[in-house]
Design an enzyme around this catalytic site. Sequence first.
Site, PDB file in Angstrom:
ATOM      1  N   TYR A   1       0.825  -1.207   0.000  1.00 24.35           N
ATOM      2  CA  TYR A   1       0.000   0.000   0.000  1.00 24.35           C
ATOM      3  C   TYR A   1       0.865   1.265   0.000  1.00 24.35           C
ATOM      4  CZ  TYR A   1      -4.197  -2.697   0.906  1.00 24.35           C
ATOM      5  OH  TYR A   1      -5.252  -3.560   0.789  1.00 24.35           O
ATOM      6  N   TYR A   8     -13.212  -5.079   7.080  1.00 25.74           N
ATOM      7  CA  TYR A   8     -11.994  -5.457   6.344  1.00 25.74           C
ATOM      8  C   TYR A   8     -11.796  -6.959   6.497  1.00 25.74           C
ATOM      9  CZ  TYR A   8      -7.239  -6.137   4.842  1.00 25.74           C
ATOM     10  OH  TYR A   8      -6.134  -6.612   4.177  1.00 25.74           O
ATOM     11  N   ASP A  59     -15.274 -13.085  11.410  1.00 21.47           N
ATOM     12  CA  ASP A  59     -13.856 -12.929  11.105  1.00 21.47           C
ATOM     13  C   ASP A  59     -13.186 -12.391  12.364  1.00 21.47           C
ATOM     14  OD1 ASP A  59     -11.358 -12.101  10.326  1.00 21.47           O
ATOM     15  OD2 ASP A  59     -12.017 -11.122   8.471  1.00 21.47           O
ATOM     16  N   LYS A  74      -3.573 -13.556  12.537  1.00 22.54           N
ATOM     17  CA  LYS A  74      -2.868 -12.506  13.292  1.00 22.54           C
ATOM     18  C   LYS A  74      -2.138 -13.019  14.555  1.00 22.54           C
ATOM     19  CE  LYS A  74      -3.572  -8.932  10.606  1.00 22.54           C
ATOM     20  NZ  LYS A  74      -4.878  -8.531  10.131  1.00 22.54           N
TER      21      LYS A  74
END
Length: 425
Positions: A22, A150, A244, A273
Amino acid sequence: MAKCSETPVWHQKGLRHVWLPYTQMKTVAVPLPVVRTQASRITLADGRELIDGIASWWTACHGYNHPHLRAAVTQQLEVMPHVMFGGLVHEPALTLAHRLAAKLPGGLDRVFFCDSGSVSVEVAMKMAVQYWLNQGLRGRTRFVAFRGGYHGDTTGTMAVCDPEEGMHRLFRGLLPEHIILDLPRDEETMASLERAVAARANEIAGIIVEPLVQGAGGMLFHEAAVLKRLRALADRYELLLIFDEIFTGFGRTGSLFACETAEVAPDIVTLSKALTGGTMPLAATVATQKVFDAFWSDDPLHALMHGPTYMGHALACAAANASLDLFEREPRLDQVRAIEAGLRQGLEPCRGLPRVRDVRIRGAVGVVELDRIDDLVELRRRFIAEGAFIRPLGSVVYLTPAFTIAEDELTTLTRAVVKVVRELN
Ligand SMILES: *Cc1c(COP(=O)(O)O)cnc(C)c1O
């Protein structure tokens, strides 16, 4: 001479060839060369030490280089780094599957391993679509997802992200069309969500949401009542509910999983994560018996059609097992509560500052939302000048430190946020 040792040769040589995430490479600020990590500290090549406010995208929940994780990975490396999961299994992955099933609530007890968060969401989506196909129901290929959400960067997951954040416009023609709506925060938004679902119920495979905290989409919070409404809606229209928990899983919001706090059980959950405590890439998609049963058949085409090369990576599973040991042995959730109190106290002075729209804290997530951020690069530079590694996102400055961060380190972080935000004009 001093200059040479400050900018390592690998940094100069490699920067011309690496492509950063990004990042507009033309105008990018030079990324900081890191040579070492320890607990909540990042050491740069020039000897500076930064206190880490982000824990490497929320992964390093026990701090960096935890001896127990190091020992587990080293020991596994001696025996067997990895073997393929097709036709073979091994102790670290099977033990991990068993332990995750025991810790997750609501009968979530069938674990599919993969290697990144995005892929675990892809697997959850394929699982949901195939769940219906295996029962002879075709055409249930759409998902209901939410603004501010997201779920990853791959093409499948981008399509269920917030349309702005997920850059749907940019990738029009590539992305499948899903149903992206507002979270049902009250009866009115619930009614409009229900109307949208009712109109297309037989096209919908499931509902996907990040429970309690929408992370990378803006660190937005919602209450358990929202998730209870989604569970009721899913039940009414017989849709699968996917949580999620890649951001929220493993203590971040104050309980081991957000679905525990919310007291809502999904049909499928995704984890990544902090799963390995920030050491190795690993992710898991965990389904209930009900979902698994739809794949239990004499038809080979009813098998779950997915299988990443490195799935169930033995080193990563060893790290994840060691990370679960630490959640069992050490007072991680108490530490999260202490961080929550520290964030509340430390960030409170931001409230009422001219540029601040909101200050919100949940578990080990502290958020200062600004009206806008004009110069992200300059803001990051100012934090670094204060000895803090903090990476604002959109219009929010946030802290998601390791759960083991020392009290004075957390104070340094919150003071840096207050100082830098106060100086904004
Ligand atoms: C980070 C994240 C993902 C994507 O995980 P990757 O490992 O970056 O692919 C998906 N969902 C949520 C909630 C995340 O925070």
